[in-house]
Design a protein around this motif. Structure first.
Motif, mmCIF file in Angstrom:
data_model
loop_
_atom_site.group_PDB
_atom_site.id
_atom_site.type_symbol
_atom_site.label_atom_id
_atom_site.label_comp_id
_atom_site.label_asym_id
_atom_site.label_seq_id
_atom_site.Cartn_x
_atom_site.Cartn_y
_atom_site.Cartn_z
ATOM 1 N N LEU A 36 0.832 -1.208 0.000
ATOM 2 C CA LEU A 36 0.000 0.000 0.000
ATOM 3 C C LEU A 36 0.865 1.256 0.000
ATOM 4 N N SER A 37 0.473 2.232 -0.800
ATOM 5 C CA SER A 37 1.152 3.523 -0.824
ATOM 6 C C SER A 37 0.764 4.348 0.395
ATOM 7 N N ALA A 38 1.631 5.269 0.765
ATOM 8 C CA ALA A 38 1.327 6.164 1.883
ATOM 9 C C ALA A 38 0.113 7.035 1.591
ATOM 10 N N TRP A 39 -0.229 7.203 0.315
ATOM 11 C CA TRP A 39 -1.373 8.020 -0.049
ATOM 12 C C TRP A 39 -2.687 7.448 0.476
ATOM 13 N N TRP A 40 -2.713 6.143 0.761
ATOM 14 C CA TRP A 40 -3.931 5.565 1.319
ATOM 15 C C TRP A 40 -4.220 6.117 2.713
ATOM 16 N N GLY A 41 -3.238 6.745 3.337
ATOM 17 C CA GLY A 41 -3.452 7.372 4.638
ATOM 18 C C GLY A 41 -4.007 8.779 4.550
ATOM 19 N N ALA A 42 -4.147 9.311 3.324
ATOM 20 C CA ALA A 42 -4.625 10.686 3.165
ATOM 21 C C ALA A 42 -6.025 10.910 3.728
ATOM 22 N N PRO A 43 -7.003 10.013 3.488
ATOM 23 C CA PRO A 43 -8.329 10.247 4.086
ATOM 24 C C PRO A 43 -8.295 10.282 5.616
ATOM 25 N N PHE A 44 -7.476 9.417 6.227
ATOM 26 C CA PHE A 44 -7.340 9.428 7.682
ATOM 27 C C PHE A 44 -6.770 10.761 8.151
ATOM 28 N N ALA A 45 -5.725 11.233 7.472
ATOM 29 C CA ALA A 45 -5.154 12.541 7.810
ATOM 30 C C ALA A 45 -6.189 13.640 7.604
ATOM 31 N N GLY A 46 -7.013 13.492 6.567
ATOM 32 C CA GLY A 46 -8.047 14.487 6.303
ATOM 33 C C GLY A 46 -9.072 14.563 7.417
ATOM 34 N N VAL A 47 -9.475 13.413 7.943
ATOM 35 C CA VAL A 47 -10.425 13.397 9.057
ATOM 36 C C VAL A 47 -9.832 14.129 10.261
ATOM 37 N N LEU A 48 -8.603 13.775 10.615
ATOM 38 C CA LEU A 48 -7.988 14.360 11.811
ATOM 39 C C LEU A 48 -7.730 15.853 11.647
ATOM 40 N N LEU A 49 -7.291 16.265 10.452
ATOM 41 C CA LEU A 49 -7.072 17.693 10.218
ATOM 42 C C LEU A 49 -8.393 18.460 10.240
ATOM 43 N N SER A 50 -9.449 17.833 9.750
ATOM 44 C CA SER A 50 -10.763 18.474 9.799
ATOM 45 C C SER A 50 -11.190 18.703 11.245
ATOM 46 N N ILE A 51 -10.972 17.682 12.097
ATOM 47 C CA ILE A 51 -11.325 17.804 13.512
ATOM 48 C C ILE A 51 -10.508 18.902 14.186
ATOM 49 N N ALA A 52 -9.249 19.022 13.777
ATOM 50 C CA ALA A 52 -8.357 19.987 14.417
ATOM 51 C C ALA A 52 -8.610 21.418 13.945
ATOM 52 N N LEU A 53 -8.888 21.607 12.646
ATOM 53 C CA LEU A 53 -8.889 22.948 12.073
ATOM 54 C C LEU A 53 -10.277 23.571 11.901
ATOM 55 N N PHE A 54 -11.252 22.792 11.463
ATOM 56 C CA PHE A 54 -12.559 23.380 11.179
ATOM 57 C C PHE A 54 -13.195 24.053 12.398
#
Length: 477
Positions: A36-54
């Motif tokens: 698996l490429s590291a890019w598969w972790g992008a949605p997970f990072a997106g969830v956490l960044l959304s929780i942190a920033l929005f």
């Protein structure tokens, strides 16, 4: 309220029943994490960044649309995954995330939240440094029994009432978050969500009690001593109390408790979690490749029953006195559904170790010989837990350390202790580190306390918590 909770529980049970026949045909081998490429972790990072920033940059938008954003991130992982590897592996991954971790997690949290929300402490005492410290000690002790969320919701309002005749109360709430909403929950899987995830992955119920008792005792004693000194300064030297005639809540000779039946139900919750860890009948059900153990299914089913019983037998006045509502649980349920789905490829990659795309992280927390560096695990888990949610952060580093509970509890005990302590303790470093932090802040602000903003709170945690954690890491890890 009761109809809403009952409908949700029945819908969950019906959905699981409907999935079963389809899931049996959908079993397929998940792709190797090394592929698996590291890019598969992008949605997970997106969830956490959304929780942190929005919540910081667009709070109104987040309040109305966080569920849609969570669903969008989940779909952003599942659809491409299904295209790349097939519908069956994608469905199996979804079912595994749901049944193995999400359902047990949310069912326990809902039970604790509901039961604690039915216990209303009425009356008012005088908010002296001694009384405030005693309430913090009580909350810290209760946090490992009824969860940080339960203990925080039980005691924050009595604490605020006791101090509503004082001008300076911010420090009282800040230390309450440090101790009751975080560090106090480090002694059992009931205490804090990260430890319950460890329990679901095979960590013994009393393992954390044995291995985190000394670090927890050190951190809590130091913080309580610091609080007593600060509170005494404000109370005695600043002469900050308003005249008794202006006290919004006159003192009462004693406190009264409404909804006492929930203490019995709380004992039932504890017994059910213990039962699932001790009773091993060896029976499991295969659902799309996920093995659901009988003891876990029984535990979760009976926890739902406990939740419904609490809603039925608790006097309405008790929940009204606590301003009980489902908004916090709704947010947790929606966000964690996305977290547990999108973290699946991250865990697979981490389990691949040096062969995976996150080999750099493996090297960061291991020494030159490849052995775990416990201090690095403590700080890496803790720093990420400060700004992401500490539950998925724990899961990431648990799997980075090998993901095998039996090994981590024995030869890797100090590493697992470092991960556990980092996740639980440092969830207090920011408002977004642990779910109860924001809940306590919101309740305090509704009572007129001018809580510090995001960076103001970081100033408190940086000045008080970071030095304590530096010493903690040096002493224990």
């Amino acid at each position: 309220m009761k109809r809403h909770a009952a409908s949700a529980c029945l819908a969950l049970a019906a959905a699981c029943a409907m999935w079963s026949p389809f899931a049996a045909a959908a079993v397929a081998t998940a792709p190797d994490g090394a592929a698996l490429s590291a890019w598969w972790g992008a949605p997970f990072a997106g969830v956490l960044l959304s929780i942190a920033l929005f919540p910081l940059v667009a709070p109104a938008f987040w309040h109305h649309h966080f569920g849609k954003l969570a669903a969008a991130w989940g779909i952003a992982f599942l659809l491409p995954f299904a295209v790349a590897f097939g519908v069956a592996p994608a469905f199996g991954t979804f079912v595994h995330a749901l049944l193995e971790e999400y359902v047990p997690f949310i069912v326990l949290l809902t039970a604790l939240y509901t039961v604690a929300g039915g216990i209303c402490v009425r009356g008012n005492l005088h908010g002296t440094p001694r009384l405030n410290t005693a309430i913090l000690v009580l909350g810290t002790a209760l946090a490992s029994v009824m969860g940080t969320t339960g203990a925080a919701m039980l005691l924050i309002r009595p604490l605020l009432r006791a101090n509503d005749n004082r001008q300076h109360t911010v420090h009282v709430v800040v230390f309450f978050i440090f101790l009751v909403a975080n560090a106090g929950g480090s002694l059992s899987p009931l205490g804090d969500p990260p430890l319950f995830l460890g329990f679901l992955n095979g960590v013994g119920f009393f393992w954390t009690t044995q291995h985190l008792a000394l670090p927890m005792l050190f951190v809590c004693v130091v913080l309580l001593a610091a609080f007593y000194a600060i509170d005494s300064y404000y109370f005695h030297r600043r002469e900050e109390e308003r005249p008794a005639a202006l006290d919004p809540t006159p003192d009462a000779p004693k406190l009264t408790v409404e909804g006492k039946i929930n203490f019995v139900l709380l004992a039932a919750v504890i017994a059910l979690v213990l039962m699932s860890g001790l009773w091993k009948p060896g029976i499991s059900f295969d659902v799309a490749g996920t093995h659901v153990a009988l003891q876990n299914a029984v535990r979760d089913g009976l926890l739902i029953v406990v939740t419904l019983v609490s809603l039925t037998v608790t006097p309405r006045t008790a929940r009204a006195g606590n301003d009980f509502n489902w908004a916090p649980m709704e947010e947790v349920a929606k966000l964690f559904a996305a977290i547990f789905v999108t973290i699946a490829p991250v865990i697979a990659i981490l389990r691949a170790g040096d062969a995976g795309a996150f080999a750099g992280i493996v090297h960061l927390v291991n020494d030159a010989s490849g052995r775990p560096d416990d201090a690095m695990y403590f700080w890496a888990t803790g720093i990420l837990s400060s700004f992401l949610d500490n539950a998925p952060t724990y899961l990431v580093f648990f799997n980075l350390a090998g993901g095998d509970a039996q090994t981590l509890m024995t030869t890797g005990a100090t590493t697992l202790a470092a991960i556990s302590a980092g996740a639980v303790f440092m969830g207090a470093n920011s408002y977004i580190g642990n779910a109860p932090n924001f809940m306590v802040k919101a309740i305090a602000e509704s009572r007129g306390v001018r809580m510090p903003g995001f960076f103001g709170y970081l100033g408190w945690s940086g000045a008080i918590l970071i030095p304590v954690f530096l010493v903690t890491g040096w002493l224990f890890f």
